[in-house]
Motif scaffolding. Structure first.
Motif, PDB file in Angstrom:
ATOM      1  N   LEU A 306       0.834  -1.191   0.000  1.00 29.91           N
ATOM      2  CA  LEU A 306       0.000   0.000   0.000  1.00 29.91           C
ATOM      3  C   LEU A 306       0.866   1.236   0.000  1.00 29.91           C
ATOM      4  O   LEU A 306       1.926   1.281   0.636  1.00 29.91           O
ATOM      5  N   ALA A 307       0.408   2.257  -0.696  1.00 27.51           N
ATOM      6  CA  ALA A 307       1.076   3.557  -0.636  1.00 27.51           C
ATOM      7  C   ALA A 307       0.735   4.248   0.667  1.00 27.51           C
ATOM      8  O   ALA A 307       1.542   5.000   1.214  1.00 27.51           O
ATOM      9  N   ASP A 308      -0.441   4.025   1.192  1.00 25.57           N
ATOM     10  CA  ASP A 308      -0.887   4.635   2.453  1.00 25.57           C
ATOM     11  C   ASP A 308      -1.286   3.489   3.370  1.00 25.57           C
ATOM     12  O   ASP A 308      -2.332   2.833   3.142  1.00 25.57           O
ATOM     13  N   PRO A 309      -0.522   3.214   4.444  1.00 26.31           N
ATOM     14  CA  PRO A 309      -0.853   2.054   5.292  1.00 26.31           C
ATOM     15  C   PRO A 309      -2.154   2.222   6.048  1.00 26.31           C
ATOM     16  O   PRO A 309      -2.696   1.253   6.561  1.00 26.31           O
ATOM     17  N   THR A 310      -2.672   3.402   6.131  1.00 22.14           N
ATOM     18  CA  THR A 310      -3.883   3.626   6.925  1.00 22.14           C
ATOM     19  C   THR A 310      -5.167   3.304   6.149  1.00 22.14           C
ATOM     20  O   THR A 310      -6.253   3.355   6.716  1.00 22.14           O
ATOM     21  N   ILE A 311      -5.004   3.068   4.891  1.00 18.41           N
ATOM     22  CA  ILE A 311      -6.219   2.798   4.074  1.00 18.41           C
ATOM     23  C   ILE A 311      -6.791   1.433   4.460  1.00 18.41           C
ATOM     24  O   ILE A 311      -6.048   0.458   4.616  1.00 18.41           O
ATOM     25  N   GLU A 312      -8.091   1.372   4.570  1.00 14.82           N
ATOM     26  CA  GLU A 312      -8.769   0.113   4.927  1.00 14.82           C
ATOM     27  C   GLU A 312      -8.742  -0.808   3.720  1.00 14.82           C
ATOM     28  O   GLU A 312      -9.000  -0.391   2.587  1.00 14.82           O
ATOM     29  N   LEU A 313      -8.500  -2.061   3.934  1.00 19.56           N
ATOM     30  CA  LEU A 313      -8.320  -3.049   2.863  1.00 19.56           C
ATOM     31  C   LEU A 313      -9.335  -4.182   3.036  1.00 19.56           C
ATOM     32  O   LEU A 313      -9.586  -4.630   4.148  1.00 19.56           O
ATOM     33  N   LYS A 314      -9.916  -4.637   1.878  1.00 23.87           N
ATOM     34  CA  LYS A 314     -10.862  -5.762   1.897  1.00 23.87           C
ATOM     35  C   LYS A 314     -10.501  -6.708   0.769  1.00 23.87           C
ATOM     36  O   LYS A 314     -10.125  -6.284  -0.335  1.00 23.87           O
ATOM     37  N   TRP A 315     -10.579  -8.049   1.113  1.00 20.41           N
ATOM     38  CA  TRP A 315     -10.300  -9.105   0.141  1.00 20.41           C
ATOM     39  C   TRP A 315     -11.624  -9.750  -0.312  1.00 20.41           C
ATOM     40  O   TRP A 315     -12.536  -9.944   0.471  1.00 20.41           O
TER      41      TRP A 315
END
Length: 1183
Positions: A306-315
């Protein structure tokens, strides 16, 4: 765990395509076009409708053609139109798009087809809708590709046009379906709608995209062409999109011409629709690889940075969010996000994606399975039918998928299959419970890591026959049962009849129970006879038996549907009667009529016999052929007989001559008997014809058949003899005519007598009188029949036993004081007429009636007759009882020797056989009834020739003139003197010549006498009877002397006596009595003598015997003899001479048709009434 590997990329570059509008905003496509500069002699033509075709060589741009179904017309390549469209100077793309995409509001289309895109091989539908609320009929729609290509003729498996109508919304829906699109289907399309004077159209584009394929689907030919073209032409590629973006609008056409762009309009539309790129910040520093691969049961890690680690991620897996579980483990390492998938199986082979904010990246995971190996193969088997077979195989892995095959074909393992498959751990079994010879073959088992095969041989068991088939003889219709027993019992077999395979049916049943095989036929037929064979399946040995069917002979008359077994034929026609027969073996047939056998060799009548029927043939049928025919059939199974009745029908015989018992005025009643022979068919009716006896032309009287044997012909001419005849009609036709009837003459009875009145009543008699009937007819009138009955009864008594011809009759022998009714009938040859009955009853009693003398009109004036003529005067009178009549002459009794008088009950007659002047005088008639008296006076004048003048003197003689004077005669003949006739005679010859006639004066001057002659003169007197018998002569003669002196007379002009016609006495309107002569008189003065013409109703009367015309001394007379009412009208007398003409008119009215009663009331004597009636009848007959 093996590391995941990326999926191989395709070697070739994929062709770029424009994504459909429904997808997101793709980056603008990069299109590279290879164009060649135009030839030197090419002139730019921005406004031309289509570019000039270039020769096809290595340096020219190649063009593709669109191949639509049934389309042979070449069109430009994908995305191009048929021609370069002129945009005009300075027309910007915005304005162009505005013209194309935003047309003015449609007047017909409520939904227009929209542009769309489709991949090669895909389907797409374009829809247009038209509202039909204001339309009286369905509008016309046309679909076009390019400018002029009508797609209605291109429909087929790739193009379909559909029309529907919704009655609720009243909307027409038109659809164009493109099925399995090809590259050349792309381009511009147009939809046109017409309805009367309304028109609407809409254009839309179709874009066909290439399907995304891997390296194995690369179009080598296109790649080769692209590389070959680059080798020949080193010209750098040109980006037309960038050129168009940066060019001015007025340079668009020039650019299109330079680079060979034919679909400039479509190119500009796509250029405008391309969204502008917006630079966005990417959430992923490192995305997932396009694909990963892992072995089955292995483990894999999916890593993104991720470029921004704070972004929420969903698989996500196949679009479904993945939750943490023992199988799916999520890990975080700095900016890396890791998803671990444990124990991978086939279910994990899917598409995975990860979403970070608004960005998304995807990949695919492929799970690779390990091969299954066969540890122990199957072994060969040899057995017999009906035994159990079990094949066993062992593999390296439990639950592995294997496939059983027989002779290379997969074995069916369904519920109803003969094969059963079972698995026990690593062992797999194929079971056949009841083996058959069809199970022989090579069986194999296939796993992913290898195969194993073995041969199975299934043989038959030896055949043993316990009971063989037996020959049978069966009566037709009886059941047939064939039975045999063989071993082994479970062996099926087939039944054959005469070598033909027998199939079970409703009537034929095949039974197999263990060792027993039976063939059962419920009811045998002739077709069931033959050789039967049973062949066990799989064996060469067979069992045989013979079936023999016998059938007693039968005559199948019921199949002919003849009522009562009767055959009807028309005489003269040919009869071929075919009778179906049956019997096995074929029977012998004999035809008989009575005791006579009909042979096959007969000439007119012969019989023939065939296998299934027998026939009787009569070449020309006759009446004698009618009768019962017997058919005898014999064979070894028995004998049969049948009877057929043949009925030969013909036209009927003619009936006998009809009878005419009753005849009327214009009709008759006829009867007849039916014909003796009706032709074998019931009589349907009759036709009647008639003709005049002296004629030969018969006339049909009825066009609809008459069912009865009576008829009344009408509309015949009375008095004309007729004959009638009859035709009989049956279903076959019309008979010959009957003999004519005896001639008869239609005669009508007369009408009833008229004017029946009571003439006289006494104490014992009643006298009635009447007039003849108005209509008598051709039969004439024979007489009258008088009947009477007492009032209150209906017993009519005939008074006259014989017919009376008179119209007056006295009924005698009546009782005084009774009341009777009287009626009279006219009788002729046709019979008696309807009676004429008195309206009221007559009281038989004499009544005193005062006397009344009815003096006739002509006797009310002086009655004049000449001497010697007969005088017969009838004076009617009335009175009851019979009056007493007395006559007086000049107050004195009449001498019977001079005048005869005869008196009756109703009149008195004076008769003088030879009248004399002494009979002149006034006759007084007195009629007396008791104290009642009535008188009348008749003035009778008997005239005679007058005497000569008393004295004739010559008064003066001068020149050629003599003046005469005379005195009237002493005896004027009892009538006034009407004139004189003067004659002269020369003394020498004494021959008398008339000088003038009808001279009225007593003096005259005779002129134009011859000088030197001496004349005597004599004069006759004249009255209504004529000239006097003698003449008075002058005693002296008159000498015409010649004067010696010549006297000169004065000249003078003679007086002109010429005068145009002028009527001095006009015609007078006159009333005449029908049947009595009448005259019309007038007087005219004219000089010269005029021509007199008489006219009736402005029509000149010429040579008509009913008119007599007189003209004497200016007096014009028209006598009309016995006038009738027809002679009434306007009469004109016209006088014409050379000086002019004149005319006078009068109206004549004839009082005709007086009844007897009216004449009686007018006082006309009975003999004159009879004369009038008779003359009227004669006049009517003459008319």
């Amino acid at each position: 765990m093996p590391e995941p590997t990326k999926k191989d990329e395709p070697n070739g570059q994929p062709e770029e395509s424009v994504a459909p509008e429904s997808s997101g905003a793709p980056p603008p496509p990069e299109i590279s076009l290879e164009v060649s500069p135009p030839p030197d002699d090419a002139k730019p033509a921005a406004t031309t409708s289509s570019p000039t075709p270039q020769p096809e060589d290595a340096s020219s741009t190649k063009k593709l053609s669109v191949e639509l179904p049934n389309d042979s017309v070449p069109v430009p390549a994908m995305g191009r139109k048929d021609s370069v469209w002129s945009l005009g100077e300075g027309q910007a793309p915005d304005e162009l798009d505005k013209l194309v995409d935003n047309p003015p509001l449609s007047t017909l289309l409520i939904e227009r087809p929209l542009s769309g895109a489709v991949t090669v091989g895909g389907d797409i539908t374009f829809v247009a809708k038209v509202e039909a609320k204001d339309l009286l009929r369905k509008p016309t729609i046309k679909w076009f590709k390019g400018k002029w290509m009508d797609l209605a003729s291109k429909t087929g498996k790739h193009l379909q046009l559909k029309e529907t109508f919704d009655r609720l919304t009243k909307v027409h829906t038109f659809e164009m379906h493109i099925i399995k699109a090809k590259d050349n289907y792309a381009g511009n399309y147009r939809c046109e709608v017409n309805y009367k004077d309304k028109f609407d159209s809409c254009s839309f584009d179709l874009e066909v995209k290439e399907a995304e394929t891997g390296s194995q689907n690369i179009d080598i030919r296109s790649a080769f062409k692209r590389r070959e073209h680059k080798q020949q032409d080193d010209t750098p590629e040109v980006d037309v999109w960038e050129i168009l973006k940066n060019a001015r609008p007025d340079q668009y056409e020039k650019i299109a011409f330079m680079y060979g762009i034919t679909d400039l309009r479509g190119l500009l539309k796509r250029l405008k629709k391309m969204p502008k790129e917006e630079k966005k910040l990417e959430a992923f520093a490192k995305k997932l690889d396009p694909a990963y691969q892992v072995d089955k049961g292995g483990k894999i890690r999916l890593v993104v940075d991720l470029a921004d680690p704070t972004i929420e991620l969903k698989w996500y897996k196949n679009g479904q969010e993945i939750r943490p579980s023992p199988k799916y483990i999520f890990e975080h390492k700095g900016t890396q996000r890791i998803m671990v998938i444990n124990n991978c199986s086939a279910n994990d082979d899917a598409a995975y994606s990860v979403v970070a904010g608004d960005e998304k990246c995807s990949t695919e995971l492929f799970v690779k399975e390990l091969p299954v190996k066969i540890v122990k193969g199957i072994e060969p088997v040899k057995t017999t039918v009906n035994e159990r077979i079990e094949l066993e195989c062992e593999v390296s892995e439990e639950g592995a998928q294997v496939k059983w095959l027989k002779n290379g074909v997969e074995v069916p393992t369904g519920v109803r299959s003969r094969y059963r498959v079972k698995c026990e751990g690593t062992k797999h079994f194929l079971v056949i419970d009841d083996a058959s010879r069809d199970d022989t073959g090579t069986y194999s088992i296939m796993a992913s890591g290898g195969t194993s095969e073995a041969h199975i041989q299934v043989d038959l068991k030896p055949l043993k026959v316990y009971q063989d088939l037996q020959d049978m003889t069966v009566l037709l219709g009886q059941p047939i049962k064939l039975h045999c027993e063989i071993y082994p019992g479970n062996v099926p077999g087939r039944w054959y009849r005469n070598g033909q395979l027998i199939q079970p049916s409703d009537r034929l049943n095949i039974i197999h129970r263990n060792k027993v095989h039976r063939l059962e036929i419920a009811a045998s037929s002739l077709h069931d006879a033959g050789d039967y064979t049973f062949v066990p399946e799989g064996y060469s040995q067979s069992l045989s038996a013979k079936i023999h069917i016998i059938d007693p002979p039968r005559v199948l008359l019921d199949s002919l549907n003849f009522p009562d077994n009767t055959v009807t034929v028309v005489a003269g026609n040919k009869l071929r009667l075919e009778i179906p027969i049956s019997g096995e073996p074929a029977p012998r047939v004999v035809w008989m009529k009575g005791e006579r056998v009909i042979l096959e060799s007969g000439h007119r009548v012969h019989a023939e016999t065939y296998s299934d029927h027998t026939s009787l043939t009569i070449e020309v049928t006759e009446r004698e052929d009618t009768g019962n025919y017997k058919i005898v059939l014999q064979n070894e199974a028995g004998e049969a007989t049948a009877s057929v009745k043949i009925k030969v029908v013909d036209i009927p015989d003619p009936p006998e001559a009809p009878l005419v018992p009753v005849v009327g005025g214009d009709w008759c009643s006829m009867t007849w008997e039916p014909p003796k022979y009706d032709g074998g068919s019931p009589i349907l009716g009759y036709y009647i014809e008639r003709k005049k006896k002296q004629s030969s032309r018969w006339m049909r009287l009825n066009f609809d058949l008459i069912k009865e044997t009576t008829f009344e012909p009408k509309k015949m001419i009375e008095g004309v003899p007729y004959e009638v005849r009859i035709f009989a009609v049956n279903a076959i036709g019309v008979s010959k005519p009957s003999e004519p009837s005896k001639a008869f003459t239609p005669l009508a009875v007369t009408s009833e007598p008229t004017m029946l009145v009571v003439d006289d009543v006494t104490d014992t008699t009643v006298t009635v009188k009447w007039r003849p009937p108005e209509t008598i007819g051709a039969a004439g009138l024979d007489g009258y029949l008088v009947e009477y009955c007492v009032e209150g009864t209906n017993d009519w008594v005939i008074s006259n036993k014989e017919l009376t011809e008179k119209t007056r009759y006295t009924i005698t022998g009546l009782s005084p004081g009774c009341k009777i009714l009287v009626r009279v009938k006219a009788v002729n040859a046709a019979g008696a007429s309807a009676p004429r009955t008195l309206q009221h009853a007559i009281l038989v009693k004499e009544v005193v009636e005062p006397p009344k003398i009815r003096v006739p009109r002509h006797l009310k004036q002086t009655y004049t007759r000449k001497v010697g003529e007969t005088v017969n005067l009838v004076v009617p009178f009335m009175g009851k009882p019979r009056p007493k009549v007395t006559w007086l002459k000049d107050g004195n009794p009449i001498e019977p020797s001079q005048v005869s008088i005869r008196n009756t009950d109703c009149d008195s007659i004076i008769f003088i056989r030879k009248a004399e002047r002494s009979h002149s005088g006034k006759y007084d008639m007195t009629v007396q009834v008791e104290n009642h008296v009535d008188t009348a006076i008749l003035d009778i004048q008997i005239v005679d020739l007058p005497g000569p003048p008393q004295c004739v003197n010559i008064e003066d003689v001068w020149g050629g003139n003599v003046a005469l004077v005379w005195t009237p005669p002493k005896d004027n003949g009892n009538a006034p003197i009407t004139g004189y006739t003067i004659q002269k005679a020369d003394k020498k010859t004494m021959e008398w010549f008339t000088c003038i006639e009808h001279y009225h004066r007593n003096c005259i001057t005779i002129t134009e006498l011859v000088v030197g002659n001496e004349y005597f003169f004599r004069i006759f007197s004249e009255n209504m009877c004529g000239l006097s018998e003698t003449a008075t002569q002058t005693k002296k003669s008159a000498l015409i002397v010649k004067e010696g002196l010549q006297m000169k007379t004065q000249e003078y002009n003679d007086h002109d006596f010429k005068e145009a016609p002028k009527f001095t006495q006009p015609l007078i309107n006159t009333f005449a009595v029908a049947g009595y002569n009448t005259t019309l008189n007038c007087s005219v003065r004219a000089n010269p003598r005029p021509k007199v013409i008489w006219m009736k109703n402005k029509i000149t009367i010429i040579d008509d015997p009913r008119y007599r015309m007189f003209s004497s001394q200016g007096v014009c007379t028209l006598e009309i003899r016995k006038p009738s009412p027809y002679d009434g009208g306007m009469y004109t007398c016209k006088a014409i001479n050379e000086l002019g003409e004149a005319q006078v008119d009068c109206k004549l009215e004839v009082k005709g048709g007086f009844t007897f009663y009216e004449l009686m009331q007018r006082g006309v004597p009975l003999h004159l009434i009879d004369k009038y009636m008779t003359e009227s009848k004669v006049v009517e007959q003459e008319k």
